[in-house]
Scaffold this active site. Structure first.
Site: not given
Ligand code: SER
Length: 339
Positions: A11, A56, A155
């Site tokens: 990345g 990756i 995430y």
């Molecule tokens: N900066 C990231 C996001 O906003 C948080 O780790 O997804």
């Protein structure tokens, strides 16, 4: 072909990659090799021994790198962030989880081939937390690593699981196989707050309102904040994030008491950020247009983090507090960039 140990950054074209390559290339004479879906910028290319354009998730590409280089330090930065991940959760899972698994396996095989441990640096996030809303967030205050580990974004789930996978590779890899080679992965995770860089803009995150506001004002463009003025989460200036990554990577393993550490620096409300931006750029036009869905995500992240373990174990000590970050780093650097 080189058998001298090198550093691998995945990345590498992203926000953290930019700062990390700059710093690493001045700090050490160790060669850097990088991997990203896109080519490196012409500014970064000369600082890197070899850049691989690819995924990756491409096992053949990882095998090629394994054969060509001896790697004992990996910064695994590739990820799909929290906003983008909600539009493509399966892709986010592939990149953030399967990609991390592939890199951990890669690190183990590297270590087995040269016989030493591979330090595996993994940026995690405040997204690994999940609070039920603004009231719970207020009550919680500064959260410790093991509290509120119930993230609400793809995430956040992926990052939390990435931390667990890393701990598994480092401590329990193939624990039932009698003749199994010992673990070669020295996993070290860092839970970053929102990051603000003066030279690059993030893409696809939910803490993006802060950097977007600052960069828009510097370019004389209007900006509408997608969160309420009273919204508060921790942030950090990019140079401190890079310092933290490098400091944790170079700390002797016996000093570390955890596999993943919180790190914080300052925790302003969106209003405080707006005021500071307005002060630096008096003509800035900043309005509020709340996006309830993105607001809910930020409301599930803590107001601030308790980073005592990082301070005690490896000397985390951010150089920039809120005002210093603006005064000494963001404003001067951004101004020179856009003029
Ligand atoms: N900066 C990231 C996001 O906003 C948080 O780790 O997804």
């Amino acid at each position: 072909m080189s058998r001298k140990p090198v550093v691998l950054i995945t990345g590498a074209s992203g926000e953290i990659g930019h700062g990390l390559i700059d710093q690493l290339s001045t700090d050490t004479d160790r060669a850097i090799i990088t991997l990203d879906l896109v080519p490196l910028s012409p500014k970064l290319s000369p600082k890197v021994r070899q850049h691989y354009v690819g995924s990756i998730l491409d096992q053949q590409l990882l095998d090629r790198i394994l054969a060509e280089y001896e790697i004992d330090l990996i910064f695994h930065l590739a990820a799909v962030l929290s906003t983008r991940g909600e539009f493509a959760p399966v892709t986010a899972h592939k990149v953030n989880v399967e990609g991390t698994l592939a890199l951990l396996e890669f690190a183990q095989r590297q270590g087995e081939s040269h016989g030493r441990s591979v330090i595996f640096m993994f940026p995690s996030s405040i997204a690994a937390y999940g609070l039920s809303g603004p009231d719970a967030k207020k009550r919680a205050g500064r959260v410790r690593e093991d509290e509120f580990n119930t993230p609400t974004t793809m995430y956040g789930c992926n990052k939390l699981y990435g931390e667990l996978l890393g701990a598994y590779y480092a401590g329990h890899y193939k624990q039932l196989v009698l003749e199994a080679p010992p673990s070669k992965v020295d996993f070290r995770g860092l839970r970053f707050p929102g990051l603000i860089s003066a030279v690059t803009l993030p893409s696809g995150g939910t803490s993006d309102y802060a950097p977007e506001m600052i960069h828009a004002a510097a370019q004389g463009k209007p900006y509408a904040s997608f969160v309420r003025p009273d919204t508060r989460i921790p942030f950090m200036a990019m140079p401190d994030a890079i310092t933290a990554l490098l400091r944790l990577a170079s700390t002797p393993a016996q000093r570390l008491t955890r596999r993943t550490y919180n790190i914080g620096a300052f925790a302003p409300s969106a209003q405080e950020i707006m005021d500071e931006v307005q002060l630096a750029f008096p003509n800035a036009v900043i309005t509020i247009k709340v996006d309830e869905r993105r607001q809910n995500i930020v409301d599930s992240w803590p107001e601030d983090v308790d980073d005592q373990a990082a301070r005690t174990d490896w000397g985390h000590s951010p150089k920039y507090d809120f005002h210093k970050a603006f005064r000494d780093y963001l404003i001067p650097t951004i101004k020179s960039q856009y003029t």
